[in-house]
Design an enzyme around this catalytic site. Structure first.
Site, PDB file in Angstrom:
ATOM      1  CG  PHE A 162      -3.315  -1.576 -26.008  1.00  0.00           C
ATOM      2  CD1 PHE A 162      -2.168  -0.880 -26.385  1.00  0.00           C
ATOM      3  CD2 PHE A 162      -3.871  -1.313 -24.747  1.00  0.00           C
ATOM      4  CE1 PHE A 162      -1.581   0.044 -25.527  1.00  0.00           C
ATOM      5  CE2 PHE A 162      -3.302  -0.390 -23.892  1.00  0.00           C
ATOM      6  CZ  PHE A 162      -2.144   0.283 -24.267  1.00  0.00           C
ATOM      7  CG  ASP A 179      -5.296 -12.158 -31.412  1.00  0.00           C
ATOM      8  OD1 ASP A 179      -4.860 -11.387 -30.548  1.00  0.00           O
ATOM      9  OD2 ASP A 179      -6.389 -11.945 -32.000  1.00  0.00           O
ATOM     10  CB  ALA A 203     -10.268 -10.284 -22.770  1.00  0.00           C
ATOM     11  CB  SER A 249     -10.458  -5.272 -23.778  1.00  0.00           C
ATOM     12  OG  SER A 249     -10.328  -4.482 -24.954  1.00  0.00           O
ATOM     13  CB  THR A 291      -9.417  -5.449 -15.575  1.00  0.00           C
ATOM     14  OG1 THR A 291      -9.780  -4.085 -15.352  1.00  0.00           O
ATOM     15  CG2 THR A 291     -10.676  -6.299 -15.404  1.00  0.00           C
ATOM     16  CG  ASP A 292      -8.420  -1.157 -12.352  1.00  0.00           C
ATOM     17  OD1 ASP A 292      -9.128  -1.423 -13.362  1.00  0.00           O
ATOM     18  OD2 ASP A 292      -7.916  -0.033 -12.174  1.00  0.00           O
ATOM     19  CD  GLU A 293     -13.061  -1.430 -16.152  1.00  0.00           C
ATOM     20  OE1 GLU A 293     -14.249  -1.776 -16.314  1.00  0.00           O
ATOM     21  OE2 GLU A 293     -12.457  -0.671 -16.920  1.00  0.00           O
ATOM     22  CE1 TYR A 311     -12.808  -6.360 -20.090  1.00  0.00           C
ATOM     23  CE2 TYR A 311     -12.873  -4.572 -18.482  1.00  0.00           C
ATOM     24  CZ  TYR A 311     -12.156  -5.508 -19.209  1.00  0.00           C
ATOM     25  OH  TYR A 311     -10.800  -5.612 -19.045  1.00  0.00           O
ATOM     26  CE  LYS A 334     -10.098  -9.695 -17.983  1.00  0.00           C
ATOM     27  NZ  LYS A 334      -9.185 -10.411 -18.941  1.00  0.00           N
ATOM     28  CE  LYS A 381     -10.915  -0.621 -25.050  1.00  0.00           C
ATOM     29  NZ  LYS A 381      -9.845  -1.603 -25.073  1.00  0.00           N
ATOM     30  N   PRO A 401     -15.166  13.664 -27.032  1.00  0.00           N
ATOM     31  CG  PRO A 401     -15.865  11.517 -27.647  1.00  0.00           C
ATOM     32  CD  PRO A 401     -14.835  12.555 -27.936  1.00  0.00           C
ATOM     33  CB  ILE A 402     -16.064  14.940 -21.633  1.00  0.00           C
ATOM     34  CG1 ILE A 402     -14.895  15.690 -22.266  1.00  0.00           C
ATOM     35  CG2 ILE A 402     -15.861  14.697 -20.138  1.00  0.00           C
ATOM     36  CD1 ILE A 402     -13.537  15.150 -21.940  1.00  0.00           C
ATOM     37  CE1 TYR A 403     -18.348   8.391 -23.982  1.00  0.00           C
ATOM     38  CE2 TYR A 403     -17.844   6.626 -22.446  1.00  0.00           C
ATOM     39  CZ  TYR A 403     -17.988   7.082 -23.743  1.00  0.00           C
ATOM     40  OH  TYR A 403     -17.771   6.204 -24.786  1.00  0.00           O
TER      41      TYR A 403
HETATM   42  P1  NAD Z   1      -7.600  -5.631 -26.856  1.00  0.00           P
HETATM   43  O1  NAD Z   1      -9.074  -5.573 -27.017  1.00  0.00           O
HETATM   44  O2  NAD Z   1      -6.756  -4.553 -27.446  1.00  0.00           O
HETATM   45  O3  NAD Z   1      -7.029  -7.008 -27.453  1.00  0.00           O
HETATM   46  C1  NAD Z   1      -7.660  -8.232 -27.216  1.00  0.00           C
HETATM   47  C2  NAD Z   1      -7.035  -9.263 -28.163  1.00  0.00           C
HETATM   48  O4  NAD Z   1      -7.667 -10.521 -27.893  1.00  0.00           O
HETATM   49  C3  NAD Z   1      -7.278  -8.952 -29.643  1.00  0.00           C
HETATM   50  O5  NAD Z   1      -6.087  -9.157 -30.365  1.00  0.00           O
HETATM   51  C4  NAD Z   1      -8.346  -9.954 -30.052  1.00  0.00           C
HETATM   52  O6  NAD Z   1      -8.274 -10.319 -31.424  1.00  0.00           O
HETATM   53  C5  NAD Z   1      -8.030 -11.121 -29.129  1.00  0.00           C
HETATM   54  N1  NAD Z   1      -9.209 -11.980 -28.896  1.00  0.00           N
HETATM   55  C6  NAD Z   1     -10.472 -11.581 -28.569  1.00  0.00           C
HETATM   56  N2  NAD Z   1     -11.283 -12.646 -28.434  1.00  0.00           N
HETATM   57  C7  NAD Z   1     -10.502 -13.743 -28.648  1.00  0.00           C
HETATM   58  C8  NAD Z   1     -10.759 -15.139 -28.629  1.00  0.00           C
HETATM   59  N3  NAD Z   1     -11.978 -15.623 -28.372  1.00  0.00           N
HETATM   60  N4  NAD Z   1      -9.742 -15.985 -28.888  1.00  0.00           N
HETATM   61  C9  NAD Z   1      -8.486 -15.506 -29.159  1.00  0.00           C
HETATM   62  N5  NAD Z   1      -8.192 -14.196 -29.208  1.00  0.00           N
HETATM   63  C10 NAD Z   1      -9.195 -13.328 -28.958  1.00  0.00           C
HETATM   64  O7  NAD Z   1      -7.333  -5.769 -25.296  1.00  0.00           O
HETATM   65  P2  NAD Z   1      -6.169  -5.145 -24.399  1.00  0.00           P
HETATM   66  O8  NAD Z   1      -6.548  -3.775 -24.016  1.00  0.00           O
HETATM   67  O9  NAD Z   1      -4.887  -5.423 -25.048  1.00  0.00           O
HETATM   68  O10 NAD Z   1      -6.338  -6.057 -23.098  1.00  0.00           O
HETATM   69  C11 NAD Z   1      -5.664  -7.309 -22.998  1.00  0.00           C
HETATM   70  C12 NAD Z   1      -6.027  -7.958 -21.685  1.00  0.00           C
HETATM   71  O11 NAD Z   1      -5.649  -7.101 -20.608  1.00  0.00           O
HETATM   72  C13 NAD Z   1      -7.522  -8.213 -21.509  1.00  0.00           C
HETATM   73  O12 NAD Z   1      -7.684  -9.446 -20.857  1.00  0.00           O
HETATM   74  C14 NAD Z   1      -7.999  -7.072 -20.628  1.00  0.00           C
HETATM   75  O13 NAD Z   1      -9.112  -7.455 -19.859  1.00  0.00           O
HETATM   76  C15 NAD Z   1      -6.773  -6.845 -19.767  1.00  0.00           C
HETATM   77  N6  NAD Z   1      -6.581  -5.473 -19.269  1.00  0.00           N
HETATM   78  C16 NAD Z   1      -6.623  -4.396 -20.113  1.00  0.00           C
HETATM   79  C17 NAD Z   1      -6.352  -3.112 -19.618  1.00  0.00           C
HETATM   80  C18 NAD Z   1      -6.359  -1.902 -20.517  1.00  0.00           C
HETATM   81  O14 NAD Z   1      -6.275  -0.775 -20.011  1.00  0.00           O
HETATM   82  N7  NAD Z   1      -6.434  -2.040 -21.827  1.00  0.00           N
HETATM   83  C19 NAD Z   1      -6.095  -2.942 -18.258  1.00  0.00           C
HETATM   84  C20 NAD Z   1      -6.094  -4.073 -17.417  1.00  0.00           C
HETATM   85  C21 NAD Z   1      -6.318  -5.332 -17.937  1.00  0.00           C
HETATM   86  O1  DAU Z   2      -9.233  -0.225 -15.570  1.00  0.00           O
HETATM   87  C1  DAU Z   2      -8.773  -1.135 -16.517  1.00  0.00           C
HETATM   88  C2  DAU Z   2      -9.667  -1.095 -17.725  1.00  0.00           C
HETATM   89  O2  DAU Z   2      -9.384   0.115 -18.410  1.00  0.00           O
HETATM   90  C3  DAU Z   2      -9.497  -2.296 -18.644  1.00  0.00           C
HETATM   91  O3  DAU Z   2      -9.872  -3.451 -17.954  1.00  0.00           O
HETATM   92  C4  DAU Z   2     -10.352  -2.133 -19.904  1.00  0.00           C
HETATM   93  O4  DAU Z   2     -10.110  -3.199 -20.782  1.00  0.00           O
HETATM   94  C5  DAU Z   2      -9.974  -0.829 -20.566  1.00  0.00           C
HETATM   95  O5  DAU Z   2     -10.786  -0.614 -21.701  1.00  0.00           O
HETATM   96  C6  DAU Z   2     -10.120   0.337 -19.591  1.00  0.00           C
HETATM   97  O6  DAU Z   2     -11.511   0.558 -19.260  1.00  0.00           O
HETATM   98  P1  DAU Z   2     -12.138   2.039 -19.137  1.00  0.00           P
HETATM   99  O7  DAU Z   2     -13.586   1.952 -19.332  1.00  0.00           O
HETATM  100  O8  DAU Z   2     -11.621   2.731 -17.919  1.00  0.00           O
HETATM  101  O9  DAU Z   2     -11.400   2.729 -20.414  1.00  0.00           O
HETATM  102  P2  DAU Z   2     -11.924   3.712 -21.562  1.00  0.00           P
HETATM  103  O10 DAU Z   2     -10.716   4.174 -22.298  1.00  0.00           O
HETATM  104  O11 DAU Z   2     -13.060   3.141 -22.327  1.00  0.00           O
HETATM  105  O12 DAU Z   2     -12.476   4.947 -20.712  1.00  0.00           O
HETATM  106  C7  DAU Z   2     -11.635   5.646 -19.802  1.00  0.00           C
HETATM  107  C8  DAU Z   2     -12.498   6.686 -19.119  1.00  0.00           C
HETATM  108  O13 DAU Z   2     -12.853   7.700 -20.075  1.00  0.00           O
HETATM  109  C9  DAU Z   2     -13.822   6.153 -18.586  1.00  0.00           C
HETATM  110  O14 DAU Z   2     -14.133   6.835 -17.371  1.00  0.00           O
HETATM  111  C10 DAU Z   2     -14.827   6.509 -19.676  1.00  0.00           C
HETATM  112  C11 DAU Z   2     -14.269   7.801 -20.232  1.00  0.00           C
HETATM  113  N1  DAU Z   2     -14.536   8.068 -21.673  1.00  0.00           N
HETATM  114  C12 DAU Z   2     -14.266   7.084 -22.566  1.00  0.00           C
HETATM  115  C13 DAU Z   2     -14.490   7.276 -23.912  1.00  0.00           C
HETATM  116  C14 DAU Z   2     -14.201   6.189 -24.918  1.00  0.00           C
HETATM  117  C15 DAU Z   2     -15.007   9.293 -22.067  1.00  0.00           C
HETATM  118  O15 DAU Z   2     -15.237  10.207 -21.237  1.00  0.00           O
HETATM  119  N2  DAU Z   2     -15.225   9.507 -23.405  1.00  0.00           N
HETATM  120  C16 DAU Z   2     -15.007   8.539 -24.343  1.00  0.00           C
HETATM  121  O16 DAU Z   2     -15.281   8.781 -25.548  1.00  0.00           O
END
Ligand code: NAD
Ligand code: DAU
Length: 359
Positions: free
Chosen positions: A10, A31, A81, A83, A132-134, A158, A162, A197, A213-215
């Site tokens: 993404f 990748d 990663a 993720s 990530t902020d997590e 997760y 990280k 997500k 779905p709301i968790y």
């Molecule tokens: P994503 O899951 O959409 O994409 C991850 C990518 O990494 C995929 O293309 C996957 O094929 C590749 N990958 C996985 N394992 C691998 C490996 N062993 N070797 C090479 N490639 C591999 O993730 P994203 O949401 O795009 O997140 C990207 C980065 O940003 C992650 O490090 C995540 O922790 C961080 N991040 C994500 C968010 C978010 O909201 N999505 C927020 C903050 C930080």
């Molecule tokens: O904060 C940064 C992080 O944000 C990244 O590091 C992660 O890679 C990314 O996946 C994201 O993590 P979250 O767990 O916050 O994202 P997610 O979209 O899975 O969930 C967002 C919120 O919504 C969380 O509180 C869980 C809730 N949720 C999620 C799903 C999938 C629901 O209520 N229902 C759902 O079906």
């Protein structure tokens, strides 16, 4: 040239597309193409000679080392990663393997490559780790947002994986002098977001007539950032960040999940109305995520003060663009849904015994 890991996911694919749109510097995109890696995200740059895609695992130090020797990048931007928090609860091993061991392998290859560079290239080299902020854990309703000095307190496999990767990166700077930069970002949303997500899941389920779905009670708070703003922050940190430093990146957009879902339903009602009711009718409360963090919020003043970055999009503008992108890219959604994603949805939601309540 720069070497990007995870550039088919993404954020990585948004970064590669934005980079090539603004810049002539080539990108090696490395990748593994797990379920989350999608070459369709990169369709517009497939023929572009500035984009070199290589499939492989960041943990494969020999392959990474050979690629670094071949392409001689001036920087590595590390997105790759596992993720998804829910997947880490069902199967943490892959998270340790990629996020911890994989980052370690990548750091080792990077260190060897960097050590052998001539002095001027060595000084200019950067290893940018996207985190990530997590890693900071969870906040109470009145707590101040996370700063770069907030104590680490990861709560899911997760975020723990990280956090471990952040510590390894930190140690490679302090011990070996590798010029690292770390960014800790809040929740992203935007185009090419995999529909496991929250935001893309709600948009795609709404249009398919499926439950939304709301968790738990839906009052968990996330700090949303439009993906292009995150990409701009990474470019800025790469350009001007100080080696060894950490920069928090966030959108100043704290929202409760239920409010996000209501906003999505209301905009969909306007842009793509359904017969006989509102998308809100599909909202379904399901069993909460184990260990669910209640609130994340980022204090992004350091990156603004020191590097002049701040987000361009508000939640209102970004979420509208996002919904419009999903409406205009139904082939992309269909393609994603025909694969591993469907098996995951079955596993994740069937185990949540509920709906507990439908509103
Ligand atoms: P994503 O899951 O959409 O994409 C991850 C990518 O990494 C995929 O293309 C996957 O094929 C590749 N990958 C996985 N394992 C691998 C490996 N062993 N070797 C090479 N490639 C591999 O993730 P994203 O949401 O795009 O997140 C990207 C980065 O940003 C992650 O490090 C995540 O922790 C961080 N991040 C994500 C968010 C978010 O909201 N999505 C927020 C903050 C930080
Ligand atoms: O904060 C940064 C992080 O944000 C990244 O590091 C992660 O890679 C990314 O996946 C994201 O993590 P979250 O767990 O916050 O994202 P997610 O979209 O899975 O969930 C967002 C919120 O919504 C969380 O509180 C869980 C809730 N949720 C999620 C799903 C999938 C629901 O209520 N229902 C759902 O079906």
């Amino acid at each position: 040239m720069i070497f990007v890991t995870g550039g088919a996911g993404f954020i990585g694919s948004n970064f590669v597309l934005d980079w090539l749109a603004q810049n002539d510097e080539p990108v090696v995109n490395f990748d593994k193409l797990t379920y989350a890696g999608n070459m369709n995200n990169l369709a517009s740059v497939r023929q572009d000679p500035r984009h070199i895609f290589v499939q492989g695992d960041i943990g494969n130090t020999a392959q990474v080392a050979a690629l670094l020797a071949q392409h001689k990048p001036r920087a590595i931007v590390h997105f790759a990663a596992e993720s998804h928090v829910d997947r880490s609860i069902h199967g943490p091993a892959a998270f340790v393997e990629t996020n911890v061991n994989g980052t370690f392998g990548l750091l080792e290859a990077s260190r060897a490559y960097w050590n052998a560079l001539p002095d001027d290239e060595k000084a200019a080299f950067r290893f940018l780790h996207v985190s990530t902020d997590e890693v900071y854990g969870t906040l109470g309703p009145n707590d101040a947002p996370f700063t770069e000095t907030t104590q680490y307190a990861p709560n899911s496999p997760y975020s723990a994986s990280k956090a471990a990767s952040d510590h390894l990166v930190r140690s490679y700077h302090h011990t070996y002098g590798l010029p690292t930069l770390t960014t800790n970002c809040s929740n992203n949303y935007g185009s090419y977001h995999f529909p496991e997500k929250l935001i893309p899941l709600i948009i795609t389920n709404a249009r398919a007539g499926k439950p939304l779905p709301i968790y738990g009670d839906g009052q968990q708070v996330r700090d949303w950032l439009y993906v292009s703003d995150h990409c701009a922050a990474i470019r800025r940190v790469l350009e001007a960040g100080k080696p060894g430093e950490v920069y928090n990146v966030g959108g100043w957009n704290e929202k409760a999940n239920l409010d996000v879902v209501h906003t999505l339903c209301d905009i969909l009602d306007e842009l793509d109305p359904k017969a006989g009711g509102s998308y809100r009718d599909q909202i379904t409360y399901v069993t909460d995520r184990p260990g669910h963090d209640r609130r994340y919020a980022i204090d992004a003043r350091k990156i603004e003060r020191e590097l002049g970055w701040k987000p361009v999009e508000t939640f209102d503008t970004g979420i509208r663009k996002t919904i419009q992108w999903y409406l205009a890219n139904q082939e992309w959604v269909k393609d994603v849904q025909s694969g591993d994603y469907l098996k995951w949805v079955e596993k994740n939601y069937e185990q949540r015994q509920n709906p507990v309540e439908t509103k």
